[in-house]
Design a protein around this motif. Sequence first.
Motif, mmCIF file in Angstrom:
data_model
loop_
_atom_site.group_PDB
_atom_site.id
_atom_site.type_symbol
_atom_site.label_atom_id
_atom_site.label_comp_id
_atom_site.label_asym_id
_atom_site.label_seq_id
_atom_site.Cartn_x
_atom_site.Cartn_y
_atom_site.Cartn_z
ATOM 1 N N THR A 14 0.833 -1.204 0.000
ATOM 2 C CA THR A 14 0.000 0.000 0.000
ATOM 3 C C THR A 14 0.864 1.249 0.000
ATOM 4 O OG1 THR A 14 -1.805 -1.141 1.115
ATOM 5 C CG2 THR A 14 -1.794 1.263 1.256
ATOM 6 N N VAL A 15 1.951 1.239 0.773
ATOM 7 C CA VAL A 15 2.869 2.383 0.802
ATOM 8 C C VAL A 15 3.407 2.644 -0.604
ATOM 9 C CG1 VAL A 15 5.117 3.205 1.626
ATOM 10 C CG2 VAL A 15 3.508 2.153 3.223
ATOM 11 N N TYR A 16 3.863 1.600 -1.269
ATOM 12 C CA TYR A 16 4.398 1.757 -2.621
ATOM 13 C C TYR A 16 3.324 2.257 -3.578
ATOM 14 C CZ TYR A 16 9.089 -0.069 -1.912
ATOM 15 O OH TYR A 16 10.392 -0.217 -1.536
ATOM 16 N N ASP A 17 2.119 1.715 -3.493
ATOM 17 C CA ASP A 17 1.023 2.176 -4.357
ATOM 18 C C ASP A 17 0.764 3.667 -4.153
ATOM 19 O OD1 ASP A 17 0.690 -0.389 -5.375
ATOM 20 O OD2 ASP A 17 -1.070 -0.835 -4.119
ATOM 21 N N LEU A 18 0.711 4.102 -2.898
ATOM 22 C CA LEU A 18 0.448 5.514 -2.601
ATOM 23 C C LEU A 18 1.597 6.409 -3.066
ATOM 24 C CD1 LEU A 18 -1.118 5.095 0.950
ATOM 25 C CD2 LEU A 18 -2.308 5.821 -1.133
ATOM 26 N N VAL A 19 2.816 5.939 -2.898
ATOM 27 C CA VAL A 19 3.977 6.729 -3.328
ATOM 28 C C VAL A 19 3.979 6.887 -4.842
ATOM 29 C CG1 VAL A 19 6.492 6.711 -3.540
ATOM 30 C CG2 VAL A 19 5.426 6.269 -1.330
ATOM 31 N N TYR A 20 3.716 5.817 -5.573
ATOM 32 C CA TYR A 20 3.680 5.921 -7.039
ATOM 33 C C TYR A 20 2.554 6.851 -7.502
ATOM 34 C CZ TYR A 20 7.364 2.607 -8.096
ATOM 35 O OH TYR A 20 8.595 1.998 -8.229
ATOM 36 N N LYS A 21 1.414 6.800 -6.815
ATOM 37 C CA LYS A 21 0.310 7.706 -7.152
ATOM 38 C C LYS A 21 0.723 9.157 -6.896
ATOM 39 C CE LYS A 21 -4.451 8.800 -6.221
ATOM 40 N NZ LYS A 21 -5.521 8.848 -5.287
ATOM 41 N N LEU A 22 1.351 9.409 -5.763
ATOM 42 C CA LEU A 22 1.824 10.758 -5.452
ATOM 43 C C LEU A 22 2.851 11.231 -6.475
ATOM 44 C CD1 LEU A 22 1.993 13.251 -3.637
ATOM 45 C CD2 LEU A 22 3.638 11.992 -2.215
ATOM 46 N N ALA A 23 3.769 10.353 -6.851
ATOM 47 C CA ALA A 23 4.780 10.716 -7.846
ATOM 48 C C ALA A 23 4.124 11.100 -9.172
ATOM 49 C CB ALA A 23 5.757 9.563 -8.049
#
Length: 85
Positions: A14-23
């Motif tokens: 989930t952290v990675y998913d959110l980070v990629y979305k933010l990027a």
Amino acid sequence: MAERLRCELVSQETVYDLVYKLAEEIRASDYHPDLVVAISRGGFTPARVLCDVLGLFNLTSVRVVHYSKAAVHEQQAFVKEGLIN
């Protein structure tokens, strides 16, 4: 008896998913940051991943405190330690 500490456990996926979305949102905004500021005690890992995704090397942190001791919540959060380069 002390009040139970409420928290939400977030998976690494989930952290990675959110980070990629933010990027993607950062890229779409045409904003080009040169520094990422992490909030310690939970925010450093996502900030580091964001730096990797965006190709940034400048990462620093701040420590924000809203507990005076274990599970004792203060009314207002404050910056305990400032920016460190």
